[in-house]
Design a protein around this motif. Structure first.
Motif, short mmCIF file in Angstrom:
data_model
loop_
_atom_site.label_atom_id
_atom_site.label_comp_id
_atom_site.label_asym_id
_atom_site.label_seq_id
_atom_site.Cartn_x
_atom_site.Cartn_y
_atom_site.Cartn_z
N GLN A 75 -12.48 -31.65 97.70
CA GLN A 75 -11.42 -30.66 97.56
C GLN A 75 -10.43 -30.77 98.72
OE1 GLN A 75 -12.82 -26.63 97.34
NE2 GLN A 75 -10.78 -25.74 97.67
N PHE A 76 -9.15 -30.89 98.39
CA PHE A 76 -8.09 -30.88 99.39
C PHE A 76 -7.30 -29.58 99.26
CE2 PHE A 76 -9.00 -35.26 100.11
CZ PHE A 76 -8.46 -35.58 101.35
N ILE A 77 -6.78 -29.11 100.38
CA ILE A 77 -5.97 -27.90 100.42
C ILE A 77 -4.58 -28.26 100.92
CG2 ILE A 77 -5.71 -25.61 101.46
CD1 ILE A 77 -8.76 -25.57 101.79
N ALA A 78 -3.56 -27.88 100.15
CA ALA A 78 -2.18 -28.18 100.54
C ALA A 78 -1.79 -27.32 101.73
CB ALA A 78 -1.24 -27.93 99.37
N GLN A 79 -1.13 -27.94 102.71
CA GLN A 79 -0.64 -27.26 103.90
C GLN A 79 0.88 -27.14 103.84
OE1 GLN A 79 -2.94 -25.97 105.86
NE2 GLN A 79 -4.61 -27.04 104.81
N GLY A 80 1.43 -26.23 104.60
CA GLY A 80 2.86 -26.00 104.57
C GLY A 80 3.70 -27.11 105.16
#
Length: 255
Positions: free
Chosen positions: A73-78
């Protein structure tokens, strides 16, 4: 970063692994791609929406041993990057569009651009972030859209253009519709034009089965099938990229 969005993999612990080598580390992924399907190559741009992608690790984990295409699982960063946490080890990361997304739902499915790529090998170290980049390039499928010329619209009401390849069908019944297809082995996508002669136009009716033809396509390219008609003879002229894609004489074939 390691305290946020922790992703722990369940697996069999290898007790013989050195204790100092077991642990978790971070991945900071910079992901770019050409944003759509084009006839000409365009500059790559950062991918900020990762919801339609799947991320798969392959390699050797210090704790779980060899893994192949293991979901992560990857989480998008700003900042345009996306991040994940995984076990210490040596890996490659494969990123690709989910099949259900690229092919659409069953039935009349329009699909979406299909991307796929794999990074070079990298190391995840305990308690540290590893920067990884991947340029996915152009989509590996093709995009097809349709439009009607004024000459066609003067004689016919278009019901739809049905596209078919490798058992998959997409029905384009609105000018806003566009469909994405994997390129078949023979490079051809068949189409069927369904239309009705306008009342008072004196144009010959088109058979209910429609008019069929095929498009020759390449991956990473977009094609528009433009429908034209000779105002005198009623001959239909499908045009792709400025060139006629066959000639269909409604009066000759369907009278």
């Amino acid at each position: 970063m390691l305290a946020v969005g922790l992703f722990v993999v369940a697996g069999c612990r290898q007790d013989e692994a050195p204790a100092e080598s077991v642990g978790m580390g971070g991945i900071r992924l910079a992901l770019t791609a050409e944003p759509d399907v084009y006839v000409a190559t365009r500059a790559e741009k950062p991918l900020t929406d990762i919801g339609d992608l799947e991320f798969l690790l392959s390699g050797t984990s210090a704790e779980s041993g060899d893994i192949s295409l293991h979901p992560i699982q990857f989480i998008a960063q700003g900042d345009g990057n996306c991040t994940a946490v995984f076990e210490v080890g040596t890996y490659t990361l494969t990123v690709r569009t989910k099949k259900a997304v690229s092919e659409g739902a069953q039935g009349n499915s329009f699909g979406a651009p299909f991307y796929s790529g794999t990074t070079t090998q990298f190391q995840i170290s305990k308690g540290a972030d590893t920067s990884v980049s991947l340029a996915l390039g152009a989509p590996q499928n093709t995009k097809i859209s349709t439009q009607t010329d004024a000459s066609f619209a003067a004689l016919y009401d278009l019901a739809d253009v049905t596209l078919e390849a490798d058992g998959r069908t997409a029905v384009l019944s609105d000018p806003a519709h566009e469909a994405y297809f994997a390129v078949p082995a023979d490079g051809k996508i068949s189409y069927t034009i369904h239309a009705a002669a306008k009342a008072g136009s004196h144009a010959q009716e088109i058979a209910e089965s429609g008019i069929t033809g095929s498009l020759t396509v390449e991956a990473g390219h977009a094609y528009t099938l433009t429908l034209k008609a000779n105002p005198v003879t009623g001959i239909l002229l499908p045009v792709v990229g400025g060139e006629h894609n066959g000639t269909f004489d409604v009066k000759r074939h369907f009278k």
